[in-house]
Write a protein that holds these residues in place. Structure first.
Motif, PDB file in Angstrom:
ATOM      1  N   SER A  94      49.781  50.211  32.915  1.00 53.53           N
ATOM      2  CA  SER A  94      49.649  49.779  31.540  1.00 53.53           C
ATOM      3  C   SER A  94      48.241  50.500  30.890  1.00 53.53           C
ATOM      4  N   ILE A  95      48.421  51.211  29.952  1.00 51.96           N
ATOM      5  CA  ILE A  95      47.494  51.666  29.093  1.00 51.96           C
ATOM      6  C   ILE A  95      46.452  50.536  28.237  1.00 51.96           C
ATOM      7  N   ASP A  96      47.219  49.590  27.919  1.00 55.51           N
ATOM      8  CA  ASP A  96      46.604  48.594  27.556  1.00 55.51           C
ATOM      9  C   ASP A  96      45.790  47.779  28.265  1.00 55.51           C
ATOM     10  N   LEU A  97      46.167  47.598  29.436  1.00 56.33           N
ATOM     11  CA  LEU A  97      45.177  46.907  30.332  1.00 56.33           C
ATOM     12  C   LEU A  97      44.139  47.712  30.791  1.00 56.33           C
ATOM     13  N   LEU A  98      44.362  49.054  30.775  1.00 53.80           N
ATOM     14  CA  LEU A  98      43.211  49.907  31.085  1.00 53.80           C
ATOM     15  C   LEU A  98      42.253  50.014  30.016  1.00 53.80           C
ATOM     16  N   ALA A  99      42.738  50.001  28.704  1.00 50.08           N
ATOM     17  CA  ALA A  99      42.043  49.913  27.647  1.00 50.08           C
ATOM     18  C   ALA A  99      40.969  48.764  27.521  1.00 50.08           C
ATOM     19  N   ASP A 100      41.562  47.744  27.876  1.00 50.32           N
ATOM     20  CA  ASP A 100      40.978  46.330  27.835  1.00 50.32           C
ATOM     21  C   ASP A 100      39.728  46.299  29.104  1.00 50.32           C
ATOM     22  N   PHE A 101      40.079  47.021  30.020  1.00 45.28           N
ATOM     23  CA  PHE A 101      39.090  47.060  31.053  1.00 45.28           C
ATOM     24  C   PHE A 101      37.907  48.146  30.729  1.00 45.28           C
ATOM     25  N   THR A 102      38.106  49.172  30.068  1.00 48.93           N
ATOM     26  CA  THR A 102      37.075  50.096  29.490  1.00 48.93           C
ATOM     27  C   THR A 102      36.279  49.430  28.487  1.00 48.93           C
ATOM     28  N   GLU A 103      36.834  48.377  27.878  1.00 51.95           N
ATOM     29  CA  GLU A 103      36.050  47.802  26.655  1.00 51.95           C
ATOM     30  C   GLU A 103      34.894  46.739  27.531  1.00 51.95           C
ATOM     31  N   VAL A 104      35.320  46.099  28.688  1.00 49.79           N
ATOM     32  CA  VAL A 104      34.474  45.482  29.244  1.00 49.79           C
ATOM     33  C   VAL A 104      33.326  46.481  30.238  1.00 49.79           C
ATOM     34  N   ARG A 105      33.800  47.590  30.465  1.00 47.66           N
ATOM     35  CA  ARG A 105      32.846  48.570  31.044  1.00 47.66           C
ATOM     36  C   ARG A 105      31.861  48.718  29.842  1.00 47.66           C
ATOM     37  N   ALA A 106      32.381  49.089  28.760  1.00 51.01           N
ATOM     38  CA  ALA A 106      31.373  49.335  27.473  1.00 51.01           C
ATOM     39  C   ALA A 106      30.252  48.332  27.184  1.00 51.01           C
ATOM     40  N   ALA A 107      30.914  46.960  27.602  1.00 47.59           N
ATOM     41  CA  ALA A 107      29.980  45.987  27.243  1.00 47.59           C
ATOM     42  C   ALA A 107      28.845  45.728  28.348  1.00 47.59           C
ATOM     43  N   ILE A 108      29.138  46.156  29.861  1.00 48.25           N
ATOM     44  CA  ILE A 108      28.439  46.058  30.782  1.00 48.25           C
ATOM     45  C   ILE A 108      27.519  47.427  31.405  1.00 48.25           C
ATOM     46  N   GLU A 109      28.155  48.287  31.606  1.00 48.02           N
ATOM     47  CA  GLU A 109      27.649  49.411  32.447  1.00 48.02           C
ATOM     48  C   GLU A 109      26.500  50.015  31.810  1.00 48.02           C
ATOM     49  N   PRO A 110      26.609  50.405  30.268  1.00 51.95           N
ATOM     50  CA  PRO A 110      25.319  50.733  29.622  1.00 51.95           C
ATOM     51  C   PRO A 110      24.017  49.882  29.637  1.00 51.95           C
ATOM     52  N   LYS A 111      24.366  48.252  29.779  1.00 49.89           N
ATOM     53  CA  LYS A 111      23.139  47.630  30.097  1.00 49.89           C
ATOM     54  C   LYS A 111      22.693  47.742  31.411  1.00 49.89           C
ATOM     55  N   ALA A 112      23.637  47.802  32.388  1.00 51.85           N
ATOM     56  CA  ALA A 112      23.525  47.806  33.878  1.00 51.85           C
ATOM     57  C   ALA A 112      22.551  49.228  34.333  1.00 51.85           C
ATOM     58  N   ALA A 113      22.833  50.435  33.318  1.00 55.10           N
ATOM     59  CA  ALA A 113      22.235  51.655  33.478  1.00 55.10           C
ATOM     60  C   ALA A 113      20.557  51.348  32.965  1.00 55.10           C
ATOM     61  N   ALA A 114      20.513  50.736  31.859  1.00 56.73           N
ATOM     62  CA  ALA A 114      19.135  50.469  31.415  1.00 56.73           C
ATOM     63  C   ALA A 114      18.558  49.370  32.513  1.00 56.73           C
ATOM     64  N   PHE A 115      19.122  48.300  32.753  1.00 55.76           N
ATOM     65  CA  PHE A 115      18.221  47.493  33.785  1.00 55.76           C
ATOM     66  C   PHE A 115      17.929  48.251  35.080  1.00 55.76           C
ATOM     67  N   ALA A 116      18.750  49.284  35.566  1.00 58.32           N
ATOM     68  CA  ALA A 116      18.589  50.013  36.759  1.00 58.32           C
ATOM     69  C   ALA A 116      17.357  50.993  36.329  1.00 58.32           C
ATOM     70  N   ALA A 117      17.234  51.478  35.212  1.00 59.00           N
ATOM     71  CA  ALA A 117      15.805  52.253  34.972  1.00 59.00           C
ATOM     72  C   ALA A 117      14.701  51.427  34.933  1.00 59.00           C
ATOM     73  N   LEU A 118      14.755  50.124  34.659  1.00 56.84           N
ATOM     74  CA  LEU A 118      13.660  49.337  34.756  1.00 56.84           C
ATOM     75  C   LEU A 118      13.290  48.607  36.199  1.00 56.84           C
ATOM     76  N   ARG A 119      14.523  48.389  37.118  1.00 56.54           N
ATOM     77  CA  ARG A 119      14.382  47.563  38.101  1.00 56.54           C
ATOM     78  C   ARG A 119      14.783  48.361  39.416  1.00 56.54           C
ATOM     79  N   ALA A 120      15.425  49.242  39.441  1.00 54.81           N
ATOM     80  CA  ALA A 120      16.056  49.906  40.423  1.00 54.81           C
ATOM     81  C   ALA A 120      14.746  50.167  41.764  1.00 54.81           C
ATOM     82  N   THR A 121      15.162  49.973  43.021  1.00 55.66           N
ATOM     83  CA  THR A 121      14.186  50.274  43.713  1.00 55.66           C
ATOM     84  C   THR A 121      14.331  51.686  44.393  1.00 55.66           C
TER      85      THR A 121
END
Length: 237
Positions: A94-121
């Protein structure tokens, strides 16, 4: 004995979960009664009940005393559960399901990368760097490209040190196994861009949250555009 019982329960969960998602049970073929399922799988009632309990927690089943067990409508299924997502992706691509998941990634992963820059051990940064090295080895044909790419993204989630993001590891890994293959296919390459991933790592390593977020966002937006292209081609647009 406990390990064997747990493994058997997981196998029943997987078999029944796939059958449910594929629509095997319906008005004409309702979900079997407990005794029939025990006979089908050759297990005790306690093992079968544990499997049903697990499927109920995933939103696939609903059970009531003296009323039986039945399959829930799809809108009740827990898409955040890695097993459910895997069964859905395996059921019919399902491309639709994959697109929905990628929208979730876009909402989460960039922020996770930003937090990693600030908090990663130090160790967490090393884990990201190690995944990147495996990606470079994959370019030379010395490692697995898909596993190393997934390891990179999972390492960033863990390095965010956000407990909610960290619990998305299995979900992200499950969907990326499908997503990465598709996006690389549409890019016309078999491997992810090591340069793009290196830029994200360098921003995290240098503690530059804005750059880490921006570069991660760009990477996911590219994946999203490729998925949309695949969707358009599939629909004949």
């Amino acid at each position: 004995m406990v390990v064997a019982s747990q493994s058997l329960t997981q196998q029943i969960v997987n078999d029944l979960g796939q059958a449910i998602v594929r629509g095997q049970y319906n008005k004409d073929n309702p979900f079997p009664i407990e005794a029939d399922l025990c006979d089908q799988f050759g297990v005790s009632r306690s093992v079968l009940r544990e499997a049903v309990k697990m499927l109920t927690s995933k939103g696939l089943l609903r059970a009531r005393p003296r009323q039986g067990t039945w399959v829930q409508p799809e809108e009740f299924w827990n898409l955040m559960d890695p097993d459910v997502l895997r069964w859905l992706l395996d059921r019919k691509f399902s491309i639709d399901l994959l697109a929905d998941f990628t929208e979730v990634r876009a909402a989460i992963e960039p922020k996770a990368a930003a937090f990693a820059a600030l908090r990663a051990t130090k160790d967490q940064k090393a884990a990201i760097a190690n995944a990147l090295e495996h990606m470079r080895a994959a370019e030379r044909g010395e490692d697995d490209a898909l596993s190393s790419d997934i390891a990179f993204h999972v390492a960033i989630l863990e390095a965010s040190n956000n407990r909610f993001f960290m619990q998305l590891r299995d979900l992200v890994e499950t969907a990326l196994r499908i997503s990465i293959r598709l996006t690389n296919q549409y890019k016309g390459v078999a491997l992810a861009s090591v340069a793009d991933h290196t830029a994200i790592y360098q921003a995290i390593h240098q503690g530059d949250a804005d750059a880490a977020e921006a570069k991660s966002k760009t990477l996911i937006e590219e994946a999203y555009e490729l998925i949309q292209r695949a969707k358009a081609e599939a629909s004949g647009e």
